[in-house]
Design a protein around this motif. Structure first.
Motif, PDB file in Angstrom:
ATOM      1  N   PHE A 193      50.141  23.720  74.040  1.00  0.00           N
ATOM      2  CA  PHE A 193      49.569  22.441  74.455  1.00  0.00           C
ATOM      3  C   PHE A 193      48.213  22.253  73.788  1.00  0.00           C
ATOM      4  N   ARG A 194      48.055  21.159  73.035  1.00  0.00           N
ATOM      5  CA  ARG A 194      46.774  20.822  72.409  1.00  0.00           C
ATOM      6  C   ARG A 194      46.031  19.882  73.343  1.00  0.00           C
ATOM      7  N   LEU A 195      44.900  20.324  73.855  1.00  0.00           N
ATOM      8  CA  LEU A 195      44.142  19.587  74.864  1.00  0.00           C
ATOM      9  C   LEU A 195      43.429  18.378  74.267  1.00  0.00           C
ATOM     10  N   ILE A 196      43.578  17.235  74.934  1.00  0.00           N
ATOM     11  CA  ILE A 196      42.797  16.044  74.616  1.00  0.00           C
ATOM     12  C   ILE A 196      41.594  15.990  75.555  1.00  0.00           C
ATOM     13  N   ARG A 197      41.867  16.118  76.868  1.00  0.00           N
ATOM     14  CA  ARG A 197      40.777  16.095  77.842  1.00  0.00           C
ATOM     15  C   ARG A 197      41.238  16.654  79.180  1.00  0.00           C
ATOM     16  N   ALA A 198      40.266  17.121  79.938  1.00  0.00           N
ATOM     17  CA  ALA A 198      40.488  17.530  81.329  1.00  0.00           C
ATOM     18  C   ALA A 198      39.904  16.419  82.202  1.00  0.00           C
ATOM     19  N   HIS A 199      40.721  15.909  83.113  1.00  0.00           N
ATOM     20  CA  HIS A 199      40.256  14.836  84.000  1.00  0.00           C
ATOM     21  C   HIS A 199      39.346  15.396  85.085  1.00  0.00           C
ATOM     22  N   ASP A 200      38.468  14.550  85.599  1.00  0.00           N
ATOM     23  CA  ASP A 200      37.616  14.958  86.718  1.00  0.00           C
ATOM     24  C   ASP A 200      38.130  14.394  88.043  1.00  0.00           C
ATOM     25  N   TRP A 201      39.437  14.143  88.094  1.00  0.00           N
ATOM     26  CA  TRP A 201      40.053  13.616  89.307  1.00  0.00           C
ATOM     27  C   TRP A 201      39.959  14.649  90.429  1.00  0.00           C
ATOM     28  N   PRO A 202      39.762  14.192  91.673  1.00  0.00           N
ATOM     29  CA  PRO A 202      39.722  15.142  92.786  1.00  0.00           C
ATOM     30  C   PRO A 202      41.088  15.821  92.960  1.00  0.00           C
ATOM     31  N   THR A 203      41.064  17.115  93.192  1.00  0.00           N
ATOM     32  CA  THR A 203      42.295  17.876  93.339  1.00  0.00           C
ATOM     33  C   THR A 203      41.993  19.150  94.120  1.00  0.00           C
ATOM     34  N   TYR A 204      42.976  19.993  94.285  1.00  0.00           N
ATOM     35  CA  TYR A 204      42.760  21.262  94.971  1.00  0.00           C
ATOM     36  C   TYR A 204      41.874  22.171  94.136  1.00  0.00           C
ATOM     37  N   HIS A 205      41.113  23.032  94.815  1.00  0.00           N
ATOM     38  CA  HIS A 205      40.210  23.964  94.135  1.00  0.00           C
ATOM     39  C   HIS A 205      40.986  24.820  93.133  1.00  0.00           C
ATOM     40  N   GLY A 206      40.500  24.854  91.891  1.00  0.00           N
ATOM     41  CA  GLY A 206      41.118  25.677  90.863  1.00  0.00           C
ATOM     42  C   GLY A 206      42.219  24.991  90.067  1.00  0.00           C
ATOM     43  N   TRP A 207      42.577  23.773  90.447  1.00  0.00           N
ATOM     44  CA  TRP A 207      43.624  23.026  89.748  1.00  0.00           C
ATOM     45  C   TRP A 207      42.985  21.876  88.982  1.00  0.00           C
ATOM     46  N   VAL A 208      43.664  21.424  87.923  1.00  0.00           N
ATOM     47  CA  VAL A 208      43.109  20.364  87.072  1.00  0.00           C
ATOM     48  C   VAL A 208      44.244  19.580  86.411  1.00  0.00           C
ATOM     49  N   TRP A 209      43.993  18.300  86.189  1.00  0.00           N
ATOM     50  CA  TRP A 209      44.899  17.452  85.405  1.00  0.00           C
ATOM     51  C   TRP A 209      44.426  17.470  83.959  1.00  0.00           C
ATOM     52  N   LEU A 210      45.364  17.712  83.028  1.00  0.00           N
ATOM     53  CA  LEU A 210      45.037  17.759  81.609  1.00  0.00           C
ATOM     54  C   LEU A 210      45.878  16.756  80.834  1.00  0.00           C
ATOM     55  N   ASP A 211      45.264  16.093  79.864  1.00  0.00           N
ATOM     56  CA  ASP A 211      45.976  15.253  78.897  1.00  0.00           C
ATOM     57  C   ASP A 211      46.036  16.012  77.589  1.00  0.00           C
ATOM     58  N   GLY A 212      47.173  15.913  76.913  1.00  0.00           N
ATOM     59  CA  GLY A 212      47.281  16.566  75.620  1.00  0.00           C
ATOM     60  C   GLY A 212      48.650  16.381  75.016  1.00  0.00           C
ATOM     61  N   TYR A 213      48.922  17.171  73.992  1.00  0.00           N
ATOM     62  CA  TYR A 213      50.193  17.100  73.287  1.00  0.00           C
ATOM     63  C   TYR A 213      50.942  18.414  73.404  1.00  0.00           C
ATOM     64  N   GLN A 214      52.213  18.331  73.780  1.00  0.00           N
ATOM     65  CA  GLN A 214      53.075  19.498  73.726  1.00  0.00           C
ATOM     66  C   GLN A 214      53.445  19.704  72.267  1.00  0.00           C
ATOM     67  N   LEU A 215      53.365  20.958  71.810  1.00  0.00           N
ATOM     68  CA  LEU A 215      53.578  21.271  70.401  1.00  0.00           C
ATOM     69  C   LEU A 215      54.891  22.003  70.186  1.00  0.00           C
ATOM     70  N   ASP A 216      55.432  21.865  68.969  1.00  0.00           N
ATOM     71  CA  ASP A 216      56.650  22.600  68.610  1.00  0.00           C
ATOM     72  C   ASP A 216      56.261  23.949  67.988  1.00  0.00           C
ATOM     73  N   ALA A 217      57.224  24.671  67.449  1.00  0.00           N
ATOM     74  CA  ALA A 217      56.982  26.007  66.887  1.00  0.00           C
ATOM     75  C   ALA A 217      56.037  25.982  65.687  1.00  0.00           C
ATOM     76  N   GLN A 218      55.918  24.843  65.024  1.00  0.00           N
ATOM     77  CA  GLN A 218      55.009  24.702  63.877  1.00  0.00           C
ATOM     78  C   GLN A 218      53.671  24.077  64.285  1.00  0.00           C
ATOM     79  N   ASP A 219      53.436  24.011  65.591  1.00  0.00           N
ATOM     80  CA  ASP A 219      52.219  23.405  66.159  1.00  0.00           C
ATOM     81  C   ASP A 219      52.052  21.941  65.801  1.00  0.00           C
TER      82      ASP A 219
END
Length: 69
Positions: free
Chosen positions: A23-49
């Protein structure tokens, strides 16, 4: 975690990832959530990245592994 980081997302990060993904990270959201958990935006990559699909995922920070050193 910073934009551009390459992450290995496994069951340690969330039970939904029975098969690990790279997973190539675009950003981590600052949305309220449970302690230690986070919403992430990004791209799922194939075997060649190459981006396969853009995703928003909900994961435990402690379960993420940096895959780019």
């Amino acid at each position: 975690m910073n934009a551009g980081d390459l992450l290995l997302v496994t069951r340690a990060a969330s039970p939904q990832f029975v098969r690990p993904i790279r997973f190539r990270l675009i950003r981590a959201h600052d949305w309220p959530t449970y302690h230690g958990w986070v919403w992430l935006d990004g791209y799922q990559l194939d075997a060649q990245d190459q981006a396969v699909t853009r995703r928003t995922i909900y994961v435990r920070r402690a379960g993420l592994v940096r895959a780019d050193g």
